[in-house]
Design a protein around this motif. Structure first.
Motif, PDB file in Angstrom:
ATOM      1  N   LEU A 197     115.182 -35.931  12.245  1.00  0.00           N
ATOM      2  CA  LEU A 197     115.540 -35.266  13.494  1.00  0.00           C
ATOM      3  C   LEU A 197     116.388 -34.044  13.183  1.00  0.00           C
ATOM      4  O   LEU A 197     117.386 -34.130  12.460  1.00  0.00           O
ATOM      5  N   VAL A 198     115.975 -32.882  13.711  1.00  0.00           N
ATOM      6  CA  VAL A 198     116.812 -31.685  13.680  1.00  0.00           C
ATOM      7  C   VAL A 198     117.154 -31.354  15.134  1.00  0.00           C
ATOM      8  O   VAL A 198     116.270 -31.141  15.963  1.00  0.00           O
ATOM      9  N   THR A 199     118.439 -31.342  15.443  1.00  0.00           N
ATOM     10  CA  THR A 199     118.843 -31.253  16.846  1.00  0.00           C
ATOM     11  C   THR A 199     118.652 -29.865  17.436  1.00  0.00           C
ATOM     12  O   THR A 199     118.653 -29.699  18.655  1.00  0.00           O
ATOM     13  N   GLY A 200     118.463 -28.845  16.580  1.00  0.00           N
ATOM     14  CA  GLY A 200     118.263 -27.487  17.092  1.00  0.00           C
ATOM     15  C   GLY A 200     116.844 -27.185  17.513  1.00  0.00           C
ATOM     16  O   GLY A 200     116.579 -26.121  18.094  1.00  0.00           O
ATOM     17  N   GLY A 201     115.903 -28.100  17.230  1.00  0.00           N
ATOM     18  CA  GLY A 201     114.515 -27.886  17.641  1.00  0.00           C
ATOM     19  C   GLY A 201     114.390 -27.800  19.150  1.00  0.00           C
ATOM     20  O   GLY A 201     115.221 -28.325  19.893  1.00  0.00           O
ATOM     21  N   ALA A 202     113.344 -27.126  19.615  1.00  0.00           N
ATOM     22  CA  ALA A 202     113.204 -26.886  21.055  1.00  0.00           C
ATOM     23  C   ALA A 202     111.749 -26.946  21.482  1.00  0.00           C
ATOM     24  O   ALA A 202     110.841 -26.874  20.662  1.00  0.00           O
ATOM     25  N   ARG A 203     111.556 -27.086  22.786  1.00  0.00           N
ATOM     26  CA  ARG A 203     110.222 -26.918  23.373  1.00  0.00           C
ATOM     27  C   ARG A 203     110.273 -25.698  24.276  1.00  0.00           C
ATOM     28  O   ARG A 203     111.311 -25.348  24.841  1.00  0.00           O
ATOM     29  N   ILE A 204     109.119 -25.036  24.412  1.00  0.00           N
ATOM     30  CA  ILE A 204     109.060 -23.795  25.171  1.00  0.00           C
ATOM     31  C   ILE A 204     107.745 -23.717  25.927  1.00  0.00           C
ATOM     32  O   ILE A 204     106.707 -24.137  25.431  1.00  0.00           O
ATOM     33  N   ASP A 205     107.803 -23.192  27.133  1.00  0.00           N
ATOM     34  CA  ASP A 205     106.616 -22.875  27.920  1.00  0.00           C
ATOM     35  C   ASP A 205     106.401 -21.373  27.802  1.00  0.00           C
ATOM     36  O   ASP A 205     107.145 -20.575  28.382  1.00  0.00           O
ATOM     37  N   GLY A 206     105.401 -20.973  27.013  1.00  0.00           N
ATOM     38  CA  GLY A 206     105.199 -19.569  26.706  1.00  0.00           C
ATOM     39  C   GLY A 206     104.945 -18.701  27.925  1.00  0.00           C
ATOM     40  O   GLY A 206     105.483 -17.600  28.039  1.00  0.00           O
ATOM     41  N   GLY A 207     104.117 -19.187  28.846  1.00  0.00           N
ATOM     42  CA  GLY A 207     103.808 -18.404  30.036  1.00  0.00           C
ATOM     43  C   GLY A 207     105.034 -18.158  30.898  1.00  0.00           C
ATOM     44  O   GLY A 207     105.267 -17.035  31.373  1.00  0.00           O
ATOM     45  N   ARG A 208     105.823 -19.192  31.103  1.00  0.00           N
ATOM     46  CA  ARG A 208     107.026 -19.042  31.921  1.00  0.00           C
ATOM     47  C   ARG A 208     108.077 -18.182  31.226  1.00  0.00           C
ATOM     48  O   ARG A 208     108.810 -17.433  31.877  1.00  0.00           O
ATOM     49  N   PHE A 209     108.157 -18.308  29.910  1.00  0.00           N
ATOM     50  CA  PHE A 209     109.091 -17.482  29.142  1.00  0.00           C
ATOM     51  C   PHE A 209     108.764 -15.997  29.349  1.00  0.00           C
ATOM     52  O   PHE A 209     109.644 -15.187  29.654  1.00  0.00           O
ATOM     53  N   SER A 210     107.498 -15.647  29.168  1.00  0.00           N
ATOM     54  CA  SER A 210     107.092 -14.244  29.321  1.00  0.00           C
ATOM     55  C   SER A 210     107.326 -13.748  30.737  1.00  0.00           C
ATOM     56  O   SER A 210     107.807 -12.624  30.949  1.00  0.00           O
ATOM     57  N   LYS A 211     107.001 -14.571  31.721  1.00  0.00           N
ATOM     58  CA  LYS A 211     107.213 -14.170  33.116  1.00  0.00           C
ATOM     59  C   LYS A 211     108.690 -13.951  33.411  1.00  0.00           C
ATOM     60  O   LYS A 211     109.069 -12.981  34.097  1.00  0.00           O
ATOM     61  N   HIS A 212     109.534 -14.815  32.881  1.00  0.00           N
ATOM     62  CA  HIS A 212     110.982 -14.708  33.077  1.00  0.00           C
ATOM     63  C   HIS A 212     111.504 -13.368  32.552  1.00  0.00           C
ATOM     64  O   HIS A 212     112.258 -12.665  33.237  1.00  0.00           O
ATOM     65  N   LEU A 213     111.075 -12.986  31.334  1.00  0.00           N
ATOM     66  CA  LEU A 213     111.555 -11.735  30.750  1.00  0.00           C
ATOM     67  C   LEU A 213     110.984 -10.518  31.475  1.00  0.00           C
ATOM     68  O   LEU A 213     111.678  -9.506  31.658  1.00  0.00           O
ATOM     69  N   LYS A 214     109.725 -10.603  31.893  1.00  0.00           N
ATOM     70  CA  LYS A 214     109.137  -9.476  32.633  1.00  0.00           C
ATOM     71  C   LYS A 214     109.827  -9.273  33.974  1.00  0.00           C
ATOM     72  O   LYS A 214     110.027  -8.130  34.410  1.00  0.00           O
ATOM     73  N   ASN A 215     110.212 -10.361  34.624  1.00  0.00           N
ATOM     74  CA  ASN A 215     110.933 -10.235  35.898  1.00  0.00           C
ATOM     75  C   ASN A 215     112.249  -9.494  35.706  1.00  0.00           C
ATOM     76  O   ASN A 215     112.636  -8.652  36.540  1.00  0.00           O
TER      77      ASN A 215
END
Length: 372
Positions: free
Chosen positions: A145-163
């Protein structure tokens, strides 16, 4: 006088470039236009794991890019107040099927903790401890287990930054464009000149650049993933993501959603149709970890097209002999990890090229884009 910048492609690279062009010093000196028809975009279909530190890849420059990309993602999430349904540093568990492999993985993780804080804490878990971290599992191997690992939703990430970028200096045009033989944007019948153009069209980059005398080392790879509902058996616990030995990536959510995949399918061109045998394979992989999952649990199928180079390394920077045209491509399956840093580096190259060291992260761009 303001400089006009075009970005072609609104995925992980293009959206992050737009975000940084809207927040870096001199942002008020730019008008930024993004062209994106959104079709087949790998980012839009992607839900993935951010955990590059224990990768088996030996390309040191790629590792530098992925390591620093993971740190940048964490920073972006904090500075933009990103919600957990977009990016969640929930931890990653990587399993191994024998004790020697597990010990090697654990030692590698300990070494990586000296290179970056983003990896977090490292723990070696037996099979029962893995199951306790992910209560969904009915079968498991031991893991790290590495506690810094993450999950990401690519589509929502891109939309968030574009907004965010749209509230500053970004305009989005939802149309397909290409580069014409004069190095300008070709939009239907109009030829439009920009001071700088960033091209981030993934597997479509050859088509985008086809009017220029260039040879581009990019091929398409199909990726499919499935979303399952585990409401009848899930725990409300906040669970790490799992990279299980010999199986597809396993991304659970506390609301009962489970993502399994994605596949890596070569020689499929730009086919975006789900494939029944592949869906069955993904379901079978899930069922080997969680008893009782079947077609009734299937909620959604997502299909996207990744871009790969012949040596699996990404490329980015200014195109030789076309200094006002920048590209970022060939990201492959690590695009959600490496793409944001590539986008930031491209934006910084426009703002202050002399103070950016791209070569710590890449092989020469001439390896991938050659003048015919």
């Amino acid at each position: 006088m303001k400089k006009n910048i075009a970005i072609i492609g609104g995925g992980i690279v293009g959206s992050t470039a737009a975000y940084y062009l809207s927040k870096l010093d001199h942002k008020h000196e730019f008008n930024v236009t993004m062209y994106d028809d959104g079709k087949g975009q790998a980012t839009k279909a992607a839900a993935g794991i951010i955990s590059p530190w224990l990768s088996k890849r030996r390309n040191k420059k790629w590792y530098n890019l992925a390591r620093d990309g993971a740190t940048l993602l964490s920073d972006i999430a904090k500075e933009t107040d990103m919600s957990k349904d977009i990016y969640d540093q929930c931890g990653t568990i990587i399993t191994r099927d024998n004790q020697d492999k597990l010990n090697d993985l654990y030692q590698k993780a300990l070494v990586r903790t000296k290179e970056t804080k983003t990896i977090g804490d490292v723990f070696k878990l037996n099979a029962n401890e893995v199951k306790s971290k992910i209560p969904l599992l009915t079968k498991s191997l031991p893991g790290v287990l590495v506690t810094g690992g993450a999950r990401i939703d690519g589509g929502r990430f891109s939309k968030h930054l574009k907004n965010i970028a749209q509230s500053n200096n970004l305009k989005i045009v939802n149309k397909k464009v290409a580069i014409n033989d004069e190095g300008k944007i070709q939009l239907e019948q109009d030829s439009i000149e920009y001071d700088y153009i960033i091209i981030a069209t993934g597997a479509w980059m050859k088509n985008t650049l086809s009017n220029l005398p260039l040879e581009v080392d990019v091929r398409a790879q199909k990726g499919q993933l499935i979303e399952l509902s585990t409401n009848s058996i899930h725990s409300n616990a906040d669970m790490p993501v799992l990279m299980p030995e010999g199986e597809r990536d396993f991304i659970p959510f506390s609301n009962g959603k489970l993502i399994v995949g994605a596949t890596h399918e070569n020689d499929k061109g730009f086919d975006l149709q789900p494939t029944s045998e592949v869906i069955d394979d993904l379901l079978a992989s899930a069922n080997r970890l969680v008893d009782g999952l079947n077609q009734e649990n299937l909620v959604k199928i997502k299909v996207g097209t990744r871009a790969y180079t012949s040596d699996f390394a990404p490329f980015f920077g200014n195109i030789p002999q076309y200094e006002n045209i920048l590209v970022g491509g060939g990201l492959g399956s690590s695009g959600l990890t490496t793409g944001p840093l590539i986008g930031k580096l491209l934006a910084q190259s426009i703002v202050d090229k002399n103070n950016i060291d791209l070569d710590q992260y890449r092989k020469p761009i001439e390896n991938y884009i050659k003048i015919n």
